[in-house]
Enzyme design. Structure first.
Site, PDB file in Angstrom:
ATOM      1  N   ASP A  38       4.323   3.588   7.020  1.00 11.44           N
ATOM      2  CA  ASP A  38       4.952   2.772   8.059  1.00 11.44           C
ATOM      3  C   ASP A  38       5.071   3.479   9.398  1.00 11.44           C
ATOM      4  OD1 ASP A  38       5.213   0.351   6.832  1.00 11.44           O
ATOM      5  OD2 ASP A  38       7.376   0.472   6.526  1.00 11.44           O
ATOM      6  N   SER A  57      -0.206  -7.802   0.943  1.00  9.89           N
ATOM      7  CA  SER A  57       0.176  -6.391   0.837  1.00  9.89           C
ATOM      8  C   SER A  57       1.152  -6.010   1.946  1.00  9.89           C
ATOM      9  CB  SER A  57      -1.059  -5.488   0.903  1.00  9.89           C
ATOM     10  OG  SER A  57      -1.583  -5.462   2.216  1.00  9.89           O
ATOM     11  N   HIS A  58       1.828  -4.917   1.738  1.00 12.84           N
ATOM     12  CA  HIS A  58       2.807  -4.423   2.710  1.00 12.84           C
ATOM     13  C   HIS A  58       2.172  -4.241   4.092  1.00 12.84           C
ATOM     14  CE1 HIS A  58       6.294  -2.270   4.229  1.00 12.84           C
ATOM     15  NE2 HIS A  58       5.475  -1.329   4.656  1.00 12.84           N
ATOM     16  N   MET A  59       1.011  -3.603   4.142  1.00  9.62           N
ATOM     17  CA  MET A  59       0.374  -3.330   5.428  1.00  9.62           C
ATOM     18  C   MET A  59      -0.104  -4.609   6.115  1.00  9.62           C
ATOM     19  SD  MET A  59       0.740  -0.397   6.403  1.00  9.62           S
ATOM     20  CE  MET A  59       1.186   1.221   5.873  1.00  9.62           C
ATOM     21  N   ARG A  62       3.007  -6.048   7.707  1.00  9.46           N
ATOM     22  CA  ARG A  62       3.429  -5.261   8.873  1.00  9.46           C
ATOM     23  C   ARG A  62       2.500  -5.498  10.061  1.00  9.46           C
ATOM     24  NH1 ARG A  62       8.188  -3.623   9.519  1.00  9.46           N
ATOM     25  NH2 ARG A  62       7.681  -1.570  10.264  1.00  9.46           N
TER      26      ARG A  62
END
Length: 101
Positions: A38, A57-59, A62
């Site tokens: 992050d 997905s997290h990325m 973000r």
């Protein structure tokens, strides 16, 4: 692909969460990014490409939050081609990654 943006920039391959070089205005290449990466979002990155991952997905989430163009989960063949390059054109609207150098 995240966003509809187009970006051409030098790439920087991150192989470890511990290495923290200057990422400003670069397209970051990460094999499998997780929340430990992050910190890259505070570095004014131009874009992000990962080998593994998907739209949930997290990325991916973000990048969508920050409006950063990204190709999440580009696959093994494309990833191997990208890590041999220096500069790429990332066109999220067309779903295209083109090696320039």
């Amino acid at each position: 692909f995240i966003t509809q943006k187009k970006i051409t920039a030098e790439i920087l391959i991150l192989r470890s969460e511990k290495s923290k070089p200057s990422l400003k205005n670069k397209i970051i290449i990460i094999e499998g990014a997780d929340p430990g990466y992050d910190w890259i979002f505070s570095q004014e990155i131009a874009g992000l490409i990962t080998k593994y991952g998907g739209v949930n997905s997290h990325m991916a989430i973000r990048c969508a939050e920050f409006g950063i163009p990204a190709a999440i989960g580009c696959g093994e063949q494309r990833y191997e081609m990208l890590i041999e390059s220096n500069k790429v054109h990332l066109d999220c609207a067309s779903g295209m990654i083109k090696v320039l150098h």
